[in-house]
Write an enzyme that holds these catalytic residues in place. Structure first.
Site, PDB file in Angstrom:
ATOM      1  N   LEU A 182       0.359  -0.093   5.668  1.00  0.00           N
ATOM      2  CA  LEU A 182       1.014   0.625   4.578  1.00  0.00           C
ATOM      3  C   LEU A 182       2.046  -0.277   3.922  1.00  0.00           C
ATOM      4  O   LEU A 182       2.816  -0.958   4.609  1.00  0.00           O
ATOM      5  CB  LEU A 182       1.699   1.881   5.142  1.00  0.00           C
ATOM      6  CG  LEU A 182       2.673   2.647   4.241  1.00  0.00           C
ATOM      7  CD1 LEU A 182       1.893   3.435   3.200  1.00  0.00           C
ATOM      8  CD2 LEU A 182       3.550   3.593   5.060  1.00  0.00           C
ATOM      9  N   SER A 183       2.076  -0.319   2.588  1.00  0.00           N
ATOM     10  CA  SER A 183       3.081  -1.048   1.825  1.00  0.00           C
ATOM     11  C   SER A 183       2.973  -2.544   2.125  1.00  0.00           C
ATOM     12  O   SER A 183       1.919  -3.140   1.928  1.00  0.00           O
ATOM     13  CB  SER A 183       4.470  -0.473   2.119  1.00  0.00           C
ATOM     14  OG  SER A 183       5.432  -0.971   1.220  1.00  0.00           O
ATOM     15  N   ASN A 184       4.015  -3.190   2.628  1.00  0.00           N
ATOM     16  CA  ASN A 184       3.881  -4.587   3.019  1.00  0.00           C
ATOM     17  C   ASN A 184       2.808  -4.757   4.087  1.00  0.00           C
ATOM     18  O   ASN A 184       2.124  -5.782   4.130  1.00  0.00           O
ATOM     19  CB  ASN A 184       5.210  -5.135   3.525  1.00  0.00           C
ATOM     20  CG  ASN A 184       6.170  -5.479   2.406  1.00  0.00           C
ATOM     21  OD1 ASN A 184       5.856  -5.351   1.231  1.00  0.00           O
ATOM     22  ND2 ASN A 184       7.373  -5.901   2.758  1.00  0.00           N
TER      23      ASN A 184
END
Length: 615
Positions: free
Chosen positions: A267-269
Site C-alpha cells: 500500500l502507498s510506498n
C-alpha cells in the site's frame, strides 16, 4: 554474517521421475542473527492478542514507560500500525462488513538485512501461522506503507494473508522508526528496545554525528537512496521468507519460488515497492503483484509526476489555493489553526514573491488553484488533500525526501532543517527516556510526531508565513539548476520503475480522490506506460476513495468516502484465485462505490459481491 541454507529442489528428468539436486540459497545479506519468537494464546500474530476492541482502544500499556519490554513494544507497534492504516471506528464496521482481526497463532522470525552497497540495513520479518496451508504453499511478500516500521503492512497483507493460511514476510524497505538520538547516542535494537551505540546491532546508526545534531531518522539520514532499492528490499524479503518457511516447516521443505506461490502486495510506498520488484523479477519468483494506491514513478514521457515534484508544489501553493470559496464546505479545510486567515498569509507571500500576480486574496486563491489544475490536480484530489495540507504533511515529505535524495547526514540537512525535541520555549532539548523508548512502537517513520519537530533557521522575511523560506527552498531544489538540484534530480531518476515481465499478473487499485498520491501522477501513468509497452494490469480507479482509511472516523470527513481496504482484500482474493486455480480476473468487473454519508458504512456503499463480506 554468512548464513547459508541448503535446500533440495526437484528438477525434471527425461525418464519420468524427478531428480533431486542441491541448491544453496545464501542468506549473506543478513547482517546479524535471526530472532525467533512464538505468539500464541493471548499474543497472536495479527493483533498481538488485542483483538478489534483492543486495537481501536487506548495505547497498550508499558509497565515501565522508560524501559518497555520487547513484548510490550511489539504489541503497541502492531496496534499503532493498525490505527495508522485502517478505519477501526464503529461507523467503519471493520471486521463486520470486511476484514478480520481473528486470532492467528504462530511464530515470527526477524533480522536485519542489507542491500549490497547500502550503508544502512532494512528489517525483514517473516510471520508463520500455525494454520499454514501446506497444500497451497502461499507466501505474501509485503513492504511497509509510507515510511512506517516493520508492521506497517499488517492491516493489509497480514489481515488477508494470515487469515487465509498464508505465510507473510515483511520489509520496512530501509525506513521505519528506529530513530537514533545523538544526545544519548542510542538507537533501536532488533527486539525494539533502545540500546547504546556499540553495545548491540542497531536498526540505524549514523556513520558520523555530532552530539548536538538532534534526532536521526533512517529514511532521511541513512546516506543511501532507499527508494531506488525498494524492489531489491522486497526481493530480499522474499528470499528470507522462503528460508524461514524451511525453518518453520522442515517436514515440507524445501520452499522455493517453483513450488511456493509468492504474491507481492503493498500500500502507498509499499505499493511502489512491489511494482519496483515486479520490474526486477526477471527470474520469475513472483506469481502475482497487488499494488494499492502505489507511489510509483513511471518513466519520463508519460503523465507521471514524482512525489517530490508534486509535494513541493503542493507545500507552496495549496495553502493559498484551498482558501478558494469552493472548498469552504470541504471537511478539514477550515480547521482551527489552519483556517482561512492563516492560508491567506500564504496568498500574500506568493504575491510578494512574484509567484502569483493577482492583487486580492480571492483572485490569488483562484490563480494558485488554476496553477494546480494545469499541473494535473483534480478537484477530487484537492478536496482530499485538505487534510494533508492542514497538518503540514507536504512540508514534512519535502524535508525528509530532500534529505534522502541528497544523502544528507544528520545535522546537515538541506535548508538547515533538523529534527529535534523542543522545550516549552521552542528550544531544542534532550528527549526524555520515555519519549525515546516509545519511538519504535509509536512513530510513523517521518517527523513531525511523537515529540519530534521539524526546525529550520529563522529567515527574517515574510514574518506572517513562518515556513515560507523553507518550503520555497525545497521547491527550488526541483525547479532550479544548482548542483544541489541536479543531485536531487539524479536521485529521483533512480527511483523510476522498470518494465515487468510480460506474463506477470498485476492488479492495481487506486482511489480517484487520492489527495496524497494522486492517481493521475502515479497509477494512471504507470498503467498507460505498461500498455504502451505490451504489458497490462487489472486496474480499478475507484470514485469516492482517498488515501487515508484511518482518517474516515473524523467527523465530516468519512461522510464523503469509503475505505480502500475492502478493495485491497478483494484484489487479493482475485489474485489468489488467479495464481492458485488459474481463474481469469475479469477487467470489466470494477466496483462503483458510493459515499458513506453520515451514518455507518453499509455493503451497498462498497459495491462488492456478497462473497467478499467478512466471515
Amino acid at each position: 554474517m554468512r548464513t547459508p541454507l541448503s535446500t533440495a529442489v526437484a528438477a525434471p528428468t527425461g525418464c519420468g521421475g524427478p531428480a533431486v539436486k542441491e541448491l544453496t540459497l545464501s542468506l549473506d545479506f543478513l547482517s546479524g542473527p535471526v530472532r525467533e519468537t512464538a505468539h500464541r494464546g493471548d499474543d497472536d500474530l495479527l493483533s498481538a492478542g488485542l483483538g478489534l476492541a483492543g486495537l481501536r482502544g487506548a495505547p497498550s500499556i508499558f509497565t515501565d514507560a522508560a524501559a518497555p519490554t520487547p513484548a510490550e513494544l511489539r504489541r503497541r507497534a502492531i496496534q499503532s500500525a493498525w490505527k495508522g492504516i485502517a478505519d477501526l471506528g464503529p461507523l467503519g464496521r471493520y471486521g463486520e462488513l470486511y476484514g478480520s482481526t481473528a486470532s492467528v497463532p504462530g511464530r515470527e522470525y526477524q533480522a536485519f538485512a542489507r542491500i549490497p552497497g547500502a550503508q544502512s540495513p532494512h528489517r525483514v520479518l517473516a510471520q508463520m501461522p500455525d494454520s499454514f496451508d501446506a497444500a497451497t504453499r502461499c507466501l505474501l511478500v509485503t513492504a511497509a506503507s509510507g515510511t512506517r516500521g516493520i508492521y506497517g503492512s499488517i492491516a493489509v497483507a497480514g489481515a488477508w494473508g494470515l487469515t487465509h493460511g498464508c505465510a507473510v514476510v515483511h520489509t520496512d524497505k530501509a525506513g521505519g522508526s528506529g530513530y537514533f538520538d545523538t544526545r544519548s547516542a542510542t538507537g533501536v535494537a532488533l527486539d525494539g528496545t533502545r540500546a547504546q551505540a556499540g553495545e548491540a546491532d542497531l536498526e540505524f546508526l549514523p556513520e558520523n554525528f555530532a552530539a548536538d545534531a538532534g534526532i536521526a531518522i533512517k529514511h532521511a539520514h541513512s546516506g543511501d537512496n532507499p527508494e531506488a532499492d525498494w524492489g531489491r528490499h522486497l526481493l530480499q524479503a522474499a528470499q528470507f521468507g522462503l528460508a524461514m518457511l524451511d525453518r518453520a516447516f522442515p517436514q515440507q521443505a524445501p520452499f522455493t519460488p517453483q513450488n511456493t506461490r509468492l504474491i507481492a502486495v503493498g500500500l502507498s510506498n509499499g505499493g511502489g515497492a512491489v511494482l519496483q520488484a515486479a520490474g526486477l523479477d526477471k527470474a520469475g519468483w513472483l506469481a502475482g503483484v497487488v499494488a494499492i494506491e502505489p507511489n510509483v514513478y513511471a518513466p519520463q514521457g508519460t503523465a507521471a509526476r514524482q512525489l517530490y515534484d508534486y509535494a513541493s508544489e503542493a507545500a507552496l501553493l495549496m495553502p493559498c489555493a484551498l482558501s478558494d470559496a469552493r472548498f469552504d464546505t470541504t471537511a478539514l479545510a477550515r480547521l482551527p489553526g489552519n483556517n482561512i486567515a492563516a492560508w491567506n498569509s500564504r496568498a500574500a507571500t506568493l504575491h510578494s514573491a512574484g509567484i502569483v500576480h493577482a492583487s486580492d486574496a480571492r483572485a490569488q486563491a483562484d490563480e494558485a488553484l488554476q496553477r494546480l489544475h494545469a499541473g494535473g490536480w483534480t478537484d477530487a484530489a484537492l478536496a482530499a488533500a485538505t487534510c494533508v495540507t492542514a497538518f503540514g504533511m507536504w512540508r514534512a515529505l519535502g524535508v525528509t525526501y530532500a534529505s534522502t535524495y541528497m544523502r544528507s547526514a544528520v545535522g546537515l540537512m538541506p535548508g538547515g532543517f533538523r529534527f529535534e525535541a523542543l522545550d516549552a520555549a521552542g528550544k531544542p532539548r534532550a528527549p526524555t527516556p520515555a519519549e525515546r523508548a516509545a519511538w519504535w512502537s509509536d512513530a510513523a517513520g517521518i517527523a513531525p510526531g511523537n515529540g519530534i519537530f521539524i526546525t529550520e533557521p529563522p529567515s527574517g522575511e515574510h514574518a506572517g508565513d513562518a515556513v515560507w523560506h523553507g518550503v520555497n527552498g525545497l521547491r527550488e531544489l526541483w525547479t532550479g539548476n544548482s548542483d544541489a538540484a541536479q543531485g536531487l534530480h539524479d536521485s529521483v531518476g533512480a527511483t523510476q520503475a522498470r518494465l515487468p515481465r510480460e506474463d506477470l499478473p498485476i492488479f492495481i487499485v487506486h482511489g480517484a480522490a487520492d489527495g496524497l498520491v494522486p492517481a493521475a501522477f502515479s497509477s494512471d501513468a504507470y498503467v498507460a506506460w505498461l500498455r504502451a509497452n505490451a504489458r497490462d494490469a487489472t486496474y480499478w480507479c475507484l470514485p469516492h476513495v482517498q488515501h487515508f482509511d484511518a482518517f474516515l472516523g473524523w467527523q465530516g470527513f468519512g461522510d464523503n468516502y469509503v475505505p480502500m481496504l475492502p478493495y485491497a482484500y478483494a484484489a487479493l482474493d482475485r489474485m489468489f484465485a488467479r495464481v492458485t486455480a488459474g481463474t481469469r480476473i475479469d477487467p470489466n468487473l470494477v466496483p462503483v462505490p458510493a459515499p458513506r454519508g453520515p451514518g455507518a458504512l453499509d455493503f451497498v456503499h462498497l459495491d462488492l459481491p456478497p462473497s467478499r463480506r467478512a466471515d
